[in-house]
Design a protein around this motif. Structure first.
Motif, PDB file in Angstrom:
ATOM      1  N   THR A 102     -62.518  12.269  25.502  1.00 45.67           N
ATOM      2  CA  THR A 102     -62.257  11.493  26.940  1.00 45.67           C
ATOM      3  C   THR A 102     -63.014  10.310  26.873  1.00 45.67           C
ATOM      4  O   THR A 102     -64.201   9.875  25.930  1.00 45.67           O
ATOM      5  CB  THR A 102     -62.512  12.222  27.941  1.00 45.67           C
TER       6      THR A 102
ATOM      7  N   TRP B 297     -58.035  22.509  28.490  1.00 50.04           N
ATOM      8  CA  TRP B 297     -57.262  22.324  27.086  1.00 50.04           C
ATOM      9  C   TRP B 297     -57.599  23.644  26.361  1.00 50.04           C
ATOM     10  O   TRP B 297     -56.527  23.934  25.707  1.00 50.04           O
ATOM     11  CB  TRP B 297     -58.054  21.277  26.202  1.00 50.04           C
ATOM     12  N   LYS B 298     -58.781  24.612  26.399  1.00 49.90           N
ATOM     13  CA  LYS B 298     -58.893  25.568  25.625  1.00 49.90           C
ATOM     14  C   LYS B 298     -57.762  26.655  25.837  1.00 49.90           C
ATOM     15  O   LYS B 298     -57.402  27.401  25.073  1.00 49.90           O
ATOM     16  CB  LYS B 298     -60.246  26.154  25.590  1.00 49.90           C
TER      17      LYS B 298
ATOM     18  N   PHE C 294     -62.046  19.462  31.849  1.00 46.25           N
ATOM     19  CA  PHE C 294     -60.941  19.015  31.019  1.00 46.25           C
ATOM     20  C   PHE C 294     -60.902  20.004  29.645  1.00 46.25           C
ATOM     21  O   PHE C 294     -59.968  20.538  29.237  1.00 46.25           O
ATOM     22  CB  PHE C 294     -61.173  17.617  30.535  1.00 46.25           C
ATOM     23  N   TYR C 295     -62.188  20.204  28.946  1.00 45.20           N
ATOM     24  CA  TYR C 295     -62.229  20.916  27.804  1.00 45.20           C
ATOM     25  C   TYR C 295     -61.843  22.459  28.058  1.00 45.20           C
ATOM     26  O   TYR C 295     -61.169  22.994  27.429  1.00 45.20           O
ATOM     27  CB  TYR C 295     -63.570  20.985  27.273  1.00 45.20           C
TER      28      TYR C 295
ATOM     29  N   PRO D 132     -59.873  19.745  21.333  1.00 40.54           N
ATOM     30  CA  PRO D 132     -59.594  18.702  22.311  1.00 40.54           C
ATOM     31  C   PRO D 132     -59.943  17.383  22.086  1.00 40.54           C
ATOM     32  O   PRO D 132     -60.800  17.183  21.304  1.00 40.54           O
ATOM     33  CB  PRO D 132     -60.335  19.324  23.517  1.00 40.54           C
TER      34      PRO D 132
END
Length: 200
Positions: free
Chosen positions: A51, A39-40, A35-36, A48
């Motif tokens: 979660t 996002w980046k 996820f990170y 971010p």
């Protein structure tokens, strides 16, 4: 068919590896790196958001030997009755029957029905009447009991229970719609369980 069964039963067992339970949360927090990273790539200048994994505390590991105490969390929507309380045993009114939970109990999820929840600590026994809810028994001798409503049994007035049982029984016999019947049946079930808890 019998020859195959015999062959399967007599073959040597190479390895018995315990499968992890789905209730086991890892001992160290796991970062949601995918996820990170995503996002980046999209918004590199903005931090971010958090979660759910960032808020979860890891469960204590499953001990190698059975502990002497069971750690119980007993919560209601508006109150925490027991928080990380170490007890000898709890007896819960599961929908499949009363279930005694000791340290080292197998991981289980049980639906609660109206009845008495007993918390045993040495020679002291504290009893609560619970209306409904769920019990989550974890493999590491932790038990999370979530009830919709609960009251210590010694605070229940027997005369009010008898009065309520009579009222709901009368409502059930005179109910005309399915909704009225369902509401009256719930009232009869709860008051009958309360009456049984007080007399038995």
């Amino acid at each position: 068919m019998l020859r195959r069964a015999t062959a399967l039963l007599t073959r040597p067992v190479i390895s018995l590896r315990a499968r992890p339970f789905s209730t086991d949360v890892s001992e160290t927090p796991v970062a949601d790196t995918s996820f990170y990273d995503a996002w980046k790539k999209v918004i590199p200048t903005l931090e971010p958001p958090h979660t759910p994994l960032t808020f979860m505390k890891p469960r204590p590991p499953t001990p190698s030997s059975i502990p002497t105490k069971l750690t119980v969390n007993f919560v209601l929507p508006y109150n925490s009755e027991l928080a990380a309380k170490e007890v000898d045993m709890v007896i819960i009114p599961a929908s499949t029957g009363h279930m005694g939970v000791l340290p080292g109990h197998v991981a289980t999820i049980a639906e609660l029905k109206p009845g008495v929840l007993s918390v045993h600590e040495g020679t002291d026994v504290t009893k609560y009447f619970v209306s409904s809810g769920f019990a989550f028994i974890h493999a590491n001798s932790y038990a999370d009991i979530i009830a919709v409503e609960a009251v210590p049994l010694d605070r229940v007035d027997a005369s009010l229970v008898q009065k309520g049982l009579a009222e709901f029984t009368q409502k059930l016999s005179s109910a005309s719609t399915d909704l009225e019947k369902a509401e009256a049946q719930i009232g009869v079930d709860v008051h009958s369980a309360l009456n049984a808890a007080l007399t038995g």
